[in-house]
Design an enzyme around this catalytic site. Sequence first.
Site, PDB file in Angstrom:
ATOM      1  N   GLY B  63       0.782  -1.224   0.000  1.00  0.00           N
ATOM      2  CA  GLY B  63       0.000   0.000   0.000  1.00  0.00           C
ATOM      3  C   GLY B  63       0.815   1.276   0.000  1.00  0.00           C
ATOM      4  O   GLY B  63       1.943   1.318  -0.479  1.00  0.00           O
ATOM      5  N   SER B  64       0.212   2.318   0.598  1.00  0.00           N
ATOM      6  CA  SER B  64       0.716   3.689   0.479  1.00  0.00           C
ATOM      7  C   SER B  64       2.135   3.858   0.997  1.00  0.00           C
ATOM      8  O   SER B  64       2.511   3.325   2.036  1.00  0.00           O
ATOM      9  CB  SER B  64      -0.213   4.618   1.260  1.00  0.00           C
ATOM     10  OG  SER B  64       0.386   5.877   1.425  1.00  0.00           O
TER      11      SER B  64
END
Lengths: 417, 135
Positions: B63-64
Amino acid sequence: MKLTLEEEAMLKGKYGPGKQKAMELTVSLGEAFGAEELVPVDSVHILAGGRSYDEAGIEWLEDLVNGGGVAHPDVYVTRNPGSADHELWREMGLEDDLVDLQKRLDEVVIRFGAVPVASCVPYLLGNLPRWRTRFCWAGSSGQVYANSVLGAWGNREGGIACIAAAITGKTPAYGLLIPENRYARVVVRPVDLDPDTLKEEDLAALGYYVGQQLIDKIPVFTGLPARMKIEQIRALAYSLPVGGGIPMFHIAGLTPEAPTVEHALGFKKPESILEVGPQEIARTKELFRRADDSHIDLVIFGCPHCTIQEIAAIASRLEGKRINPSTRLWVCTSKQIKVIAQRLGYVETITRVGGLVLADLCAGPACPMGVVTPKVKVIATNSIKTAFYAPGTSGVGIYYGTLDECLESAVAGEWRG
Amino acid sequence: MFREIKVHKVCKGKAEGEAIVTSQPISFYGGLDPKTGVIVDPTHELAGHSVEGKILVFPKGKGSTAGSFIIYAAKKRGKAPAAMVAQVAEAIIAGGALISDIPLVDQLDEDPLQVIKTGDYIIVDADQGSVKIKS
């Protein structure tokens, strides 16, 4: 790791504590990943969302900059969007303290030496790493796009590694900076899917699903349309690292390192073949339809930031309509694209029907939708990335659908998917 | 009695505590609330569980890229894990661990998800390159 005399001097503190700290981080990361040397980096993109840095992270960056840790003159540095639109924050319903936090971060980011191109699509706004040049970008969607579509070389770096690379001008040579690590390991084959009817939202669901399945293995996609718009390719680029941590992908016959499937695989046998059909896409979309209420408080577009073509589509569909008074519409893009949208009359159209075109604002991970007044409880979005992050960062219910479904919902005030 | 496993050091340091184990990758951004130390990603199997002061054992980050700062923000508030053990660490968690001084190890001789169970008492010594599991 072998260091040059110059790198060694920076590590020993000859250029001050900020540069020393950055070199320590770069070397530690390089050693952790088995790099043998550092190599020059040409392009860096750093995070700049007040909500994601938090006060602690902003203080960390201020200390670094105050100690001389600023961008190297040979590196072009841009920044991701933030957590506030500095002109329209009152209309957004934001509190002063978040706006102040974002201003404080914006100031230190400029002192750091980042050009304030506040967007997650730097490659559409002048920060364009070329074929086989090295970049170090935060923001997973841009990172995947630059590797896959531009053929530039960069690893899936975190926010910290990119700041360190901007300062030192160097990045450890490992991972995707080594050509043989860039080959695909898995072939993705659509089954019972008509490639020409796949919308961006289908491609993003496909990317999310593939990310979940492959975690971090590089895929080569077959059976996709022979011609794809930037928005369609970008739908894959931004969703793969949401479902997993995939750093790049190939599309056979379309991306530069994949003239054919065999080229993409480095003429080796794939580890596996992943078949994806309509059921997988439908089930993935279903994961992102989770709300207790069908009333929509906010319809949000722009994760990644809207292109001018997307804003044109939104404006033309809203012409002559009226957004429900109990629903807000945010169209998020860069300042540069907003200026063009103003010149073309799109901003006026969207504003007239009750929406906001917002600049410099993140519509995804760093979005402040959870802290605005009146409170946002349920959102509709055409971004699977917003749909993934919003429940965890903002505590909202979500409906993920197409641009048209979201716009119809904005007019109706409730989900029309 | 401790069972010792050789590991690869990513971020220096030593810590001990109770293990919390997941077979699912973690996105710290949107996944961990740095104010409480609780996993808040509703799609994650650890949703609702706190990682504060524990030894977090997980396959890898996802993810981020803002995950690094969330680890740091959690550490500043005393809500971070005491140490992290990953199958394979990537730069997002490594960067976060480095600026937060959280010991982080990976590439264990045995699969940590197989040999470590939630609730096990473990000692992570990144400098010595070892993880010890109390039995």
